[in-house]
Structures are given as C-alpha cells and as structure tokens.
Scaffold this motif. Structure first.
Motif, PDB file in Angstrom:
ATOM      1  N   GLN A  16      40.419   6.798  14.428  1.00  0.00           N
ATOM      2  CA  GLN A  16      41.764   7.331  14.245  1.00  0.00           C
ATOM      3  C   GLN A  16      41.738   7.858  12.619  1.00  0.00           C
ATOM      4  N   HIS A  17      41.423   6.770  11.839  1.00  0.00           N
ATOM      5  CA  HIS A  17      41.627   6.826  10.542  1.00  0.00           C
ATOM      6  C   HIS A  17      40.574   8.303  10.062  1.00  0.00           C
ATOM      7  N   ARG A  19      39.689  10.755  11.561  1.00  0.00           N
ATOM      8  CA  ARG A  19      40.318  12.031  12.280  1.00  0.00           C
ATOM      9  C   ARG A  19      41.292  12.396  11.356  1.00  0.00           C
ATOM     10  N   ALA A  20      42.334  11.526  10.898  1.00  0.00           N
ATOM     11  CA  ALA A  20      43.340  11.841  10.016  1.00  0.00           C
ATOM     12  C   ALA A  20      42.970  12.199   8.754  1.00  0.00           C
ATOM     13  N   PHE A  23      41.467  15.774   9.259  1.00  0.00           N
ATOM     14  CA  PHE A  23      42.132  16.732  10.225  1.00  0.00           C
ATOM     15  C   PHE A  23      41.775  18.259  10.084  1.00  0.00           C
ATOM     16  N   MET A  51      46.654   1.849  12.397  1.00  0.00           N
ATOM     17  CA  MET A  51      47.078   3.384  12.374  1.00  0.00           C
ATOM     18  C   MET A  51      48.129   3.921  13.155  1.00  0.00           C
ATOM     19  N   GLN A  55      50.606   6.478  11.537  1.00  0.00           N
ATOM     20  CA  GLN A  55      50.681   7.853  11.816  1.00  0.00           C
ATOM     21  C   GLN A  55      51.976   8.665  11.716  1.00  0.00           C
ATOM     22  N   LEU A  58      51.999   9.970   8.129  1.00  0.00           N
ATOM     23  CA  LEU A  58      51.209  11.071   7.706  1.00  0.00           C
ATOM     24  C   LEU A  58      51.871  12.471   7.677  1.00  0.00           C
ATOM     25  N   LEU A  62      49.961  15.886  11.706  1.00  0.00           N
ATOM     26  CA  LEU A  62      49.404  14.719  12.160  1.00  0.00           C
ATOM     27  C   LEU A  62      50.610  13.542  12.621  1.00  0.00           C
TER      28      LEU A  62
END
Length: 158
Positions: A16-17, A19-20, A23, A51, A55, A58, A62
């Motif tokens: 997840q980190h 992907r963020a 992104f 995360m 979230q 962000l 996101l």
C-alpha cells in the motif's frame, strides 16, 4: 514497479505504501490488475494499520488531503511530496525537453534510479513500528550506496 505494486513484498503495508508513493506513475493496466494485499506477520499488520491511518491524509485522488489525525503524519507527508517531485523529475526528463540549450546538468542534478530507491527505502523505514526499531530502522546515504555498488558490481553494470 508493477510487480511490487502487485504485492511482491508479501506485505500489505509495504504494498500500500509503494502504491501510494508511485500512484501517478503506475500504468492503468497495473491498477486494473491489482489484487488485495495480505500480511504474513505482525510487522506487516502494523504497517498495514499505519497505511489505513495515513490514507485520508494523502493527496487526492488517493486520500482526502487532510482530516483528523493528519498532524501526526506531517513529516511523512512532506517526505511524500519530495519523493513525488523526484519521481516526476525522473519520469519527465529527456535531453529534448531541457531548457538550458543542451548543456548537461550538473552531477546529481537529476534523480537517478539509485537515488529513488534509497529515498523510497528511507521513507518506508521511517514508518517502521517502534517495536521493530532496533533491528529494522536502518537508513542509507546515497553516496554510501553508490560507493558500495561500485565496490561490489563489475564496472560494466554501473
């Protein structure tokens, strides 16, 4: 990057980190084919929980670009922005789009792949849960990494 975004780290929090942070630079095909990441151990579960809290803080699309508790992530959000700028510069630079009349940029004026990975490592490491600080919180300096790569790899690879 598509393989890591797909979950190759075997850690939901790390995936997840990643992907963020990437992104804007993951292809639509990668986004369309993402599975649901999972956790294999306690540290991964703590990273995933981190995360989930991060979230909403962000930037859009996101997250919501703020909210309750986002002040706890001020440093990480600043790092996120700097990393985004480095990544944007890395992806958009070509010799044709330079505005300096063709003069080569000074050494290290543009981010290298090594610099991006060192930054990525250090950002993710900064979020390691305090329970794992002693054994896992190791930061790297780009110059040291490049020096060690030069000592361990054959010149043709560099």
């Amino acid at each position: 990057t598509g393989i890591i975004a797909g979950g190759a780290t075997l850690c939901s929090g790390c995936t997840q980190h990643f992907r963020a942070l990437f992104f804007k630079h993951l292809r639509e095909r990668v986004w369309d084919d993402l599975g649901k990441p999972f956790c294999i151990d306690k540290q991964c579960s703590l990273a995933a929980a981190h995360m989930i809290k991060l979230q909403p803080c962000l930037p859009f699309p996101l997250g919501k670009s703020g909210g309750e508790g986002c002040g706890d992530f001020t440093g990480e959000l600043l790092d996120f922005g700097v990393f985004q700028t480095l990544l944007d510069d890395f992806h958009t630079y070509t010799p044709q789009n330079r505005s300096d009349g063709g003069v080569p940029p000074p050494l290290m004026a543009l981010p290298s792949a090594s610099q991006l990975f060192v930054e990525l490592h250090n950002i993710v490491t900064s979020t390691v849960h305090e329970k794992y600080l002693k054994e896992r919180k190791k930061y790297f300096c780009l110059q040291t990494v490049l020096q060690r790569l030069g000592e361990t790899l054959v010149p043709e690879i560099l």
